[in-house]
Design a protein around this motif. Structure first.
Motif, PDB file in Angstrom:
ATOM      1  N   SER A   5       1.835  10.156  10.455  1.00 15.73           N
ATOM      2  CA  SER A   5       2.352   9.358  11.706  1.00 15.73           C
ATOM      3  C   SER A   5       1.877   8.014  11.641  1.00 15.73           C
ATOM      4  CB  SER A   5       2.007  10.326  12.870  1.00 15.73           C
ATOM      5  OG  SER A   5       2.204   9.443  14.101  1.00 15.73           O
ATOM      6  N   TYR A   6       0.821   7.745  11.175  1.00 13.17           N
ATOM      7  CA  TYR A   6       0.172   6.540  11.251  1.00 13.17           C
ATOM      8  C   TYR A   6       0.886   5.566  10.247  1.00 13.17           C
ATOM      9  CZ  TYR A   6      -3.015   2.504  11.098  1.00 13.17           C
ATOM     10  OH  TYR A   6      -3.660   1.137  11.279  1.00 13.17           O
ATOM     11  N   PHE A   7       1.208   6.344   8.990  1.00  7.89           N
ATOM     12  CA  PHE A   7       1.995   5.651   7.980  1.00  7.89           C
ATOM     13  C   PHE A   7       3.242   5.265   8.155  1.00  7.89           C
ATOM     14  CE2 PHE A   7       4.069   5.008   3.845  1.00  7.89           C
ATOM     15  CZ  PHE A   7       3.115   4.557   3.292  1.00  7.89           C
ATOM     16  N   ARG A   8       3.911   6.137   8.693  1.00  7.71           N
ATOM     17  CA  ARG A   8       5.378   6.083   9.238  1.00  7.71           C
ATOM     18  C   ARG A   8       5.381   4.714  10.435  1.00  7.71           C
ATOM     19  NH1 ARG A   8       5.643  11.388   9.330  1.00  7.71           N
ATOM     20  NH2 ARG A   8       5.286  11.506  11.504  1.00  7.71           N
ATOM     21  N   GLN A   9       4.324   4.736  11.194  1.00  8.98           N
ATOM     22  CA  GLN A   9       4.259   3.531  12.118  1.00  8.98           C
ATOM     23  C   GLN A   9       3.898   2.116  11.503  1.00  8.98           C
ATOM     24  OE1 GLN A   9       1.050   4.177  15.139  1.00  8.98           O
ATOM     25  NE2 GLN A   9       1.008   1.973  15.445  1.00  8.98           N
ATOM     26  N   LEU A  10       3.002   2.180  10.603  1.00 10.94           N
ATOM     27  CA  LEU A  10       2.841   0.853   9.685  1.00 10.94           C
ATOM     28  C   LEU A  10       4.165   0.480   9.011  1.00 10.94           C
ATOM     29  CD1 LEU A  10      -0.803   1.155   8.447  1.00 10.94           C
ATOM     30  CD2 LEU A  10       0.057  -0.094  10.268  1.00 10.94           C
TER      31      LEU A  10
ATOM     32  N   THR B 261      -8.032  17.629   6.829  1.00 12.10           N
ATOM     33  CA  THR B 261      -7.388  18.998   7.406  1.00 12.10           C
ATOM     34  C   THR B 261      -5.819  18.691   7.800  1.00 12.10           C
ATOM     35  OG1 THR B 261      -7.664  18.156   9.799  1.00 12.10           O
ATOM     36  CG2 THR B 261      -9.709  19.254   8.710  1.00 12.10           C
ATOM     37  N   GLU B 262      -5.317  19.856   8.167  1.00 19.39           N
ATOM     38  CA  GLU B 262      -3.729  19.727   8.316  1.00 19.39           C
ATOM     39  C   GLU B 262      -3.482  18.752   9.568  1.00 19.39           C
ATOM     40  OE1 GLU B 262      -1.754  23.475   8.762  1.00 19.39           O
ATOM     41  OE2 GLU B 262      -2.674  24.220   7.294  1.00 19.39           O
ATOM     42  N   ALA B 263      -4.462  18.707  10.502  1.00 22.13           N
ATOM     43  CA  ALA B 263      -4.167  17.813  11.598  1.00 22.13           C
ATOM     44  C   ALA B 263      -4.437  16.395  11.476  1.00 22.13           C
ATOM     45  CB  ALA B 263      -5.312  18.145  12.752  1.00 22.13           C
ATOM     46  N   GLN B 264      -5.238  16.419  10.509  1.00 22.26           N
ATOM     47  CA  GLN B 264      -5.563  14.892  10.014  1.00 22.26           C
ATOM     48  C   GLN B 264      -4.513  14.348   9.014  1.00 22.26           C
ATOM     49  OE1 GLN B 264      -9.387  15.729   8.032  1.00 22.26           O
ATOM     50  NE2 GLN B 264     -10.579  14.511   9.311  1.00 22.26           N
ATOM     51  N   GLN B 265      -3.894  15.352   8.283  1.00 24.92           N
ATOM     52  CA  GLN B 265      -2.923  14.942   7.343  1.00 24.92           C
ATOM     53  C   GLN B 265      -1.569  14.415   8.349  1.00 24.92           C
ATOM     54  OE1 GLN B 265      -2.978  15.356   4.099  1.00 24.92           O
ATOM     55  NE2 GLN B 265      -1.002  14.199   3.672  1.00 24.92           N
ATOM     56  N   ARG B 266      -1.177  15.241   9.364  1.00 23.56           N
ATOM     57  CA  ARG B 266      -0.359  14.884  10.503  1.00 23.56           C
ATOM     58  C   ARG B 266      -0.596  13.554  11.002  1.00 23.56           C
ATOM     59  NH1 ARG B 266      -0.800  20.324  11.711  1.00 23.56           N
ATOM     60  NH2 ARG B 266      -1.974  20.104  13.505  1.00 23.56           N
ATOM     61  N   ARG B 267      -1.668  13.248  11.409  1.00 28.01           N
ATOM     62  CA  ARG B 267      -2.213  11.983  12.006  1.00 28.01           C
ATOM     63  C   ARG B 267      -1.876  10.910  10.850  1.00 28.01           C
ATOM     64  NH1 ARG B 267      -6.190  15.052  14.511  1.00 28.01           N
ATOM     65  NH2 ARG B 267      -7.834  14.425  13.154  1.00 28.01           N
TER      66      ARG B 267
ATOM     67  N   LEU C 294       0.924  -1.189  -0.180  1.00 31.47           N
ATOM     68  CA  LEU C 294       0.136   0.007  -0.008  1.00 31.47           C
ATOM     69  C   LEU C 294       0.825   1.225  -0.017  1.00 31.47           C
ATOM     70  CD1 LEU C 294      -2.510  -0.912   2.813  1.00 31.47           C
ATOM     71  CD2 LEU C 294      -2.806  -1.210   0.225  1.00 31.47           C
ATOM     72  N   SER C 295       0.716   2.015  -0.842  1.00 33.31           N
ATOM     73  CA  SER C 295       1.286   3.448  -0.796  1.00 33.31           C
ATOM     74  C   SER C 295       0.426   4.222   0.294  1.00 33.31           C
ATOM     75  CB  SER C 295       1.041   4.044  -2.444  1.00 33.31           C
ATOM     76  OG  SER C 295      -0.180   4.179  -2.533  1.00 33.31           O
ATOM     77  N   ARG C 296       0.756   5.573   0.300  1.00 27.25           N
ATOM     78  CA  ARG C 296       0.101   6.333   1.456  1.00 27.25           C
ATOM     79  C   ARG C 296      -1.039   6.722   0.871  1.00 27.25           C
ATOM     80  NH1 ARG C 296      -1.341  10.713   2.860  1.00 27.25           N
ATOM     81  NH2 ARG C 296      -0.828  11.698   5.045  1.00 27.25           N
TER      82      ARG C 296
END
Length: 161
Positions: free
Chosen positions: A102-107, A93-99, A74-76
């Protein structure tokens, strides 16, 4: 005989047109239990619980659905894709984008810029274990809600002086 050959010729021309639709039909595992939402859509035997096998089958189907280019990772963009025709669909939103970042980096445990099926399933296993509060190998919506509430930071107590 010529009518038969004409019909056979028409069928041979039309069959390839319909084959992609048949081949693209969802697997039975991907079908959600009617009327169920959230994690309970994976309760395929309708016993009111989602066991580990149902969860894993549902998560594998979810990975397959998200993997739109069928390359096994899966790509981002694939992971966070929005359905274009969904009503009220807006950009994050920008906050959702940051989350999401972060989640993608975690996975993406191996940091190759993609989430493999193994990485996806590792997180799915963690999610199941986190929700299975009584460790009976089955989860319910109530258990997951309770597990998620435990993760939220406690609100500061008000100080009355």
């Amino acid at each position: 005989m010529s009518k038969f050959l004409a019909a056979l010729a028409a069928l041979s021309i039309a069959l390839p047109l319909f084959a992609p639709a048949v081949l693209a039909a969802p697997d039975p595992v991907e079908k959600q239990t009617p009327g169920r939402r959230g994690m309970m859509r994976y309760d395929t035997n309708n016993d009111g619980f989602v066991d580990r096998a149902e969860w894993n089958a549902g998560q594998e189907a979810r990975f397959k659905q998200l993997d739109t280019d069928k390359d096994g990772k899966l790509s981002r963009d694939e992971l966070f894709a929005r359905t274009p025709a969904a009503p009220g669909n807006v950009l994050p939103t920008e906050a959702q984008q940051r989350r999401q970042d972060s989640y993608f980096r975690q996975l993406d445990a191996d940091k190759d810029g993609f989430v493999s099926k193994a990485e996806f399933m590792t997180q799915a296993e963690k999610n199941f274990a986190r929700c299975d509060l009584d460790k009976d190998g089955r989860i319910t919506t109530a258990e997951c809600r309770q597990a998620l509430q435990r993760r939220r930071p406690a609100e500061p107590a008000s100080i009355n002086r």
